[in-house]
Design a protein around this motif. Structure first.
Motif, PDB file in Angstrom:
ATOM      1  N   VAL A  92     -20.558  21.590   1.317  1.00  0.00           N
ATOM      2  CA  VAL A  92     -20.749  20.299   1.968  1.00  0.00           C
ATOM      3  C   VAL A  92     -20.106  20.353   3.344  1.00  0.00           C
ATOM      4  N   ASP A  93     -20.833  19.866   4.342  1.00  0.00           N
ATOM      5  CA  ASP A  93     -20.280  19.735   5.686  1.00  0.00           C
ATOM      6  C   ASP A  93     -20.078  18.257   5.982  1.00  0.00           C
ATOM      7  N   LYS A  94     -18.850  17.907   6.335  1.00  0.00           N
ATOM      8  CA  LYS A  94     -18.523  16.536   6.711  1.00  0.00           C
ATOM      9  C   LYS A  94     -18.573  16.452   8.232  1.00  0.00           C
ATOM     10  N   PRO A  95     -19.347  15.517   8.788  1.00  0.00           N
ATOM     11  CA  PRO A  95     -19.402  15.400  10.251  1.00  0.00           C
ATOM     12  C   PRO A  95     -18.014  15.158  10.853  1.00  0.00           C
ATOM     13  N   LEU A  96     -17.191  14.405  10.165  1.00  0.00           N
ATOM     14  CA  LEU A  96     -15.809  14.131  10.573  1.00  0.00           C
ATOM     15  C   LEU A  96     -14.899  14.346   9.384  1.00  0.00           C
ATOM     16  N   ARG A  97     -13.635  14.646   9.640  1.00  0.00           N
ATOM     17  CA  ARG A  97     -12.683  14.783   8.526  1.00  0.00           C
ATOM     18  C   ARG A  97     -12.613  13.510   7.701  1.00  0.00           C
ATOM     19  N   THR A  98     -12.869  12.359   8.338  1.00  0.00           N
ATOM     20  CA  THR A  98     -12.770  11.075   7.657  1.00  0.00           C
ATOM     21  C   THR A  98     -14.083  10.647   6.994  1.00  0.00           C
ATOM     22  N   SER A  99     -15.123  11.480   7.053  1.00  0.00           N
ATOM     23  CA  SER A  99     -16.398  11.141   6.418  1.00  0.00           C
ATOM     24  C   SER A  99     -16.204  10.960   4.917  1.00  0.00           C
ATOM     25  N   ARG A 100     -16.933  10.015   4.351  1.00  0.00           N
ATOM     26  CA  ARG A 100     -16.802   9.715   2.929  1.00  0.00           C
ATOM     27  C   ARG A 100     -17.501  10.790   2.099  1.00  0.00           C
ATOM     28  N   LEU A 101     -16.731  11.436   1.231  1.00  0.00           N
ATOM     29  CA  LEU A 101     -17.270  12.459   0.345  1.00  0.00           C
ATOM     30  C   LEU A 101     -17.820  11.830  -0.934  1.00  0.00           C
ATOM     31  N   GLY A 102     -17.183  10.784  -1.427  1.00  0.00           N
ATOM     32  CA  GLY A 102     -17.632  10.124  -2.654  1.00  0.00           C
ATOM     33  C   GLY A 102     -17.159  10.816  -3.911  1.00  0.00           C
ATOM     34  N   LEU A 103     -16.130  11.628  -3.797  1.00  0.00           N
ATOM     35  CA  LEU A 103     -15.601  12.399  -4.925  1.00  0.00           C
ATOM     36  C   LEU A 103     -14.341  11.719  -5.460  1.00  0.00           C
ATOM     37  N   ARG A 104     -14.321  11.469  -6.764  1.00  0.00           N
ATOM     38  CA  ARG A 104     -13.114  10.942  -7.412  1.00  0.00           C
ATOM     39  C   ARG A 104     -12.567  12.039  -8.321  1.00  0.00           C
ATOM     40  N   THR A 105     -11.277  12.334  -8.149  1.00  0.00           N
ATOM     41  CA  THR A 105     -10.654  13.402  -8.933  1.00  0.00           C
ATOM     42  C   THR A 105      -9.339  12.937  -9.525  1.00  0.00           C
ATOM     43  N   GLN A 106      -8.868  13.710 -10.476  1.00  0.00           N
ATOM     44  CA  GLN A 106      -7.553  13.492 -11.076  1.00  0.00           C
ATOM     45  C   GLN A 106      -6.848  14.833 -11.117  1.00  0.00           C
ATOM     46  N   GLY A 107      -5.623  14.843 -10.674  1.00  0.00           N
ATOM     47  CA  GLY A 107      -4.802  16.039 -10.735  1.00  0.00           C
ATOM     48  C   GLY A 107      -3.411  15.646 -11.178  1.00  0.00           C
TER      49      GLY A 107
END
Length: 125
Positions: A43-58
């Motif tokens: 995935v390429d994000k146009p900006l570092r702040t672009s919304r990825l839409g990924l929710r994770t738990q660590g």
């Protein structure tokens, strides 16, 4: 010393070596004899702040990020364009841009980079 709640994922052994480019799905075997596949998500994000839409738990000491959901954003777009390689809840992110073994480091890679190559693992019972 606090113990994680019942929803906290357990630490797992490191995955086999990375998936070769061009290989979409690769069967592997975990120590619990579950069938698993690994695939590479780019995935390429146009900006570092672009919304990825990924929710994770660590959690501290955990080696992989548990995907808890995918919402609106670039990853949802990836899923529509690559239905055979769609990231979904209960998948594990085992490597991000070559970084593995630390959920903290992988999370930082996701938030700080505009180009992402994530090795995703899915387990089957």
């Amino acid at each position: 010393q606090r113990s994680p709640g019942p929803a906290a994922p357990r630490a797992r052994s490191p995955p086999p070596g990375p998936t070769e480019e061009g290989a979409s799905l690769r069967p592997t075997h975990s120590s619990r004899r579950k069938r698993t596949i690994q695939f590479l998500v780019k995935v390429d994000k146009p900006l570092r702040t672009s919304r990825l839409g990924l929710r994770t738990q660590g959690a501290p000491g955990l080696e992989e990020l548990l995907v808890t959901g995918v919402g609106p954003g670039l990853l949802e777009d990836w899923n529509k364009e690559h239905p055979d390689l769609a990231v979904q809840a209960d998948d594990w992110i085992v490597e991000v841009n070559g970084s593995h073994g630390s959920t903290h480091d992988m999370f930082n890679m996701i938030t700080q980079n505009t180009h992402l190559e994530m090795l995703v693992q899915r387990c089957f019972d």
